[in-house]
Design a protein around this motif. Structure first.
Motif, mmCIF file in Angstrom:
data_model
loop_
_atom_site.group_PDB
_atom_site.id
_atom_site.type_symbol
_atom_site.label_atom_id
_atom_site.label_comp_id
_atom_site.label_asym_id
_atom_site.label_seq_id
_atom_site.Cartn_x
_atom_site.Cartn_y
_atom_site.Cartn_z
ATOM 1 N N LYS A 128 7.999 -0.463 5.116
ATOM 2 C CA LYS A 128 8.792 0.757 4.895
ATOM 3 C C LYS A 128 9.949 0.866 5.883
ATOM 4 N N ARG A 129 9.658 0.631 7.149
ATOM 5 C CA ARG A 129 10.711 0.746 8.164
ATOM 6 C C ARG A 129 11.755 -0.367 8.004
ATOM 7 N N ALA A 130 11.300 -1.589 7.705
ATOM 8 C CA ALA A 130 12.227 -2.705 7.505
ATOM 9 C C ALA A 130 13.125 -2.445 6.294
ATOM 10 N N LYS A 131 12.555 -1.930 5.215
ATOM 11 C CA LYS A 131 13.325 -1.649 3.984
ATOM 12 C C LYS A 131 14.349 -0.545 4.235
ATOM 13 N N LYS A 132 13.957 0.439 5.024
ATOM 14 C CA LYS A 132 14.883 1.519 5.363
ATOM 15 C C LYS A 132 16.049 0.985 6.199
ATOM 16 N N HIS A 133 15.766 0.017 7.047
ATOM 17 C CA HIS A 133 16.793 -0.581 7.917
ATOM 18 C C HIS A 133 17.684 -1.561 7.152
ATOM 19 N N ASN A 134 17.095 -2.282 6.172
ATOM 20 C CA ASN A 134 17.859 -3.277 5.415
ATOM 21 C C ASN A 134 17.333 -3.293 3.988
ATOM 22 N N ASP A 135 18.064 -2.676 3.098
ATOM 23 C CA ASP A 135 17.630 -2.541 1.709
ATOM 24 C C ASP A 135 17.628 -3.866 0.953
ATOM 25 N N ASP A 136 18.212 -4.915 1.528
ATOM 26 C CA ASP A 136 18.308 -6.207 0.846
ATOM 27 C C ASP A 136 17.045 -7.057 0.959
ATOM 28 N N ILE A 137 16.045 -6.598 1.690
ATOM 29 C CA ILE A 137 14.819 -7.396 1.809
ATOM 30 C C ILE A 137 14.061 -7.357 0.484
ATOM 31 N N MET A 138 13.023 -8.156 0.369
ATOM 32 C CA MET A 138 12.272 -8.286 -0.883
ATOM 33 C C MET A 138 11.744 -6.947 -1.390
ATOM 34 N N SER A 139 11.393 -6.942 -2.658
ATOM 35 C CA SER A 139 10.877 -5.713 -3.273
ATOM 36 C C SER A 139 9.484 -5.406 -2.749
ATOM 37 N N SER A 140 9.097 -4.176 -2.921
ATOM 38 C CA SER A 140 7.767 -3.726 -2.512
ATOM 39 C C SER A 140 6.684 -4.519 -3.239
ATOM 40 N N ASP A 141 6.894 -4.752 -4.531
ATOM 41 C CA ASP A 141 5.907 -5.512 -5.311
ATOM 42 C C ASP A 141 5.750 -6.933 -4.782
ATOM 43 N N ASP A 142 6.875 -7.589 -4.462
ATOM 44 C CA ASP A 142 6.816 -8.952 -3.916
ATOM 45 C C ASP A 142 6.126 -8.957 -2.554
ATOM 46 N N TYR A 143 6.411 -7.949 -1.757
ATOM 47 C CA TYR A 143 5.788 -7.848 -0.432
ATOM 48 C C TYR A 143 4.275 -7.700 -0.572
ATOM 49 N N LEU A 144 3.838 -6.785 -1.404
ATOM 50 C CA LEU A 144 2.400 -6.551 -1.576
ATOM 51 C C LEU A 144 1.696 -7.756 -2.195
ATOM 52 N N ALA A 145 2.413 -8.520 -3.036
ATOM 53 C CA ALA A 145 1.822 -9.704 -3.668
ATOM 54 C C ALA A 145 1.503 -10.807 -2.655
ATOM 55 N N MET A 146 2.069 -10.726 -1.466
ATOM 56 C CA MET A 146 1.790 -11.731 -0.434
ATOM 57 C C MET A 146 0.368 -11.601 0.116
ATOM 58 N N PHE A 147 -0.250 -10.450 -0.068
ATOM 59 C CA PHE A 147 -1.566 -10.170 0.502
ATOM 60 C C PHE A 147 -2.615 -10.190 -0.607
ATOM 61 N N LYS A 148 -3.597 -11.063 -0.458
ATOM 62 C CA LYS A 148 -4.682 -11.171 -1.438
ATOM 63 C C LYS A 148 -5.944 -10.573 -0.838
ATOM 64 N N GLU A 149 -6.562 -9.651 -1.580
ATOM 65 C CA GLU A 149 -7.751 -8.968 -1.085
ATOM 66 C C GLU A 149 -8.952 -9.924 -1.029
ATOM 67 N N TYR A 150 -9.794 -9.771 -0.022
ATOM 68 C CA TYR A 150 -11.010 -10.574 0.081
ATOM 69 C C TYR A 150 -12.161 -9.685 0.532
ATOM 70 N N THR A 151 -13.368 -10.105 0.175
ATOM 71 C CA THR A 151 -14.592 -9.445 0.622
ATOM 72 C C THR A 151 -15.650 -10.533 0.811
ATOM 73 N N PHE A 152 -16.414 -10.458 1.874
ATOM 74 C CA PHE A 152 -17.519 -11.376 2.087
ATOM 75 C C PHE A 152 -18.587 -10.678 2.926
ATOM 76 N N LYS A 153 -19.768 -11.246 2.913
ATOM 77 C CA LYS A 153 -20.884 -10.682 3.690
ATOM 78 C C LYS A 153 -20.955 -11.403 5.037
ATOM 79 N N ILE A 154 -21.137 -10.609 6.085
ATOM 80 C CA ILE A 154 -21.345 -11.171 7.416
ATOM 81 C C ILE A 154 -22.411 -10.335 8.109
#
Length: 185
Positions: A128-154
């Motif tokens: 959010k802060r980076a986008k506010k500073h420079n609107d030319d960075i990647m879209s929110s959807d592309d940014y969120l797509a970089m993170f894949k959710e995981y779950t495991f037992k420990i």
């Protein structure tokens, strides 16, 4: 304890960046020709030898042993350091987020980086802060797509968070640089 193989890798990396051959480095430091090879095989190195190497490579011992990613400690004059601190305080430095605090580097033979669920709001704040500073960075959807959710037992508990591939971590660092710049501008 510090990993001798990692120390050897950092020495090689820094020597390469300084255009110093390992042979010349070891000779200039009056160390045996097999010092780096022995480190790579897990043997430890004397502190005095590490000091010589760090001095020759113009880097900190903390960098060589992996305590920091900052290659060289810079000794700033007090007035300049106070100016920088004052500038950060004007920009609400209390909310400044460091990647080292929220990203867990790959461990052992794993390739990916990790973010715990409880830190994901900070990942969003960086964007959010980076986008506010420079609107030319990647879209929110592309940014969120970089993170894949995981779950495991420990130990009988569910652990969950997000995985980031090395390629996406490189993209995250670019966004993070814009985020950091927003505190200075």
């Amino acid at each position: 304890m510090y990993n001798p193989q990692d120390i050897a890798d950092r020495i090689k990396k820094q020597a390469k960046q300084k255009h110093i051959s390992i042979k010349d480095l070891l000779s200039d430091c009056e160390l045996g020709v097999n010092t780096i090879s022995q480190l790579s095989k897990g043997q430890t190195i004397a502190y005095s030898s590490l000091v010589k190497i760090a001095d020759k490579l113009e880097c900190s011992i903390d960098y060589l042993i992996g305590r920091t990613r900052v290659v060289k400690v810079i000794d700033l004059p007090n007035d300049l350091a106070e100016l920088i601190i004052r500038k950060y305080k004007e920009n609400d430095i209390d909310t400044f987020i460091t990647l080292d605090d929220i990203i867990q580097a790959p461990q052992m033979n794993m390739k990916n980086y990790f973010v715990r669920n409880i830190d994901f709001d900070k990942i969003l704040e960086i964007y959010k802060r980076a986008k506010k500073h420079n609107d030319d960075i990647m879209s929110s959807d592309d940014y969120l797509a970089m993170f894949k959710e995981y779950t495991f037992k420990i130990l009988g508990y569910d652990a969950s968070g997000y995985v980031i591939t090395p390629a996406n971590y490189s993209k995250l660092k670019l966004i993070y640089n814009v985020y950091k710049d927003s505190f200075i501008a």
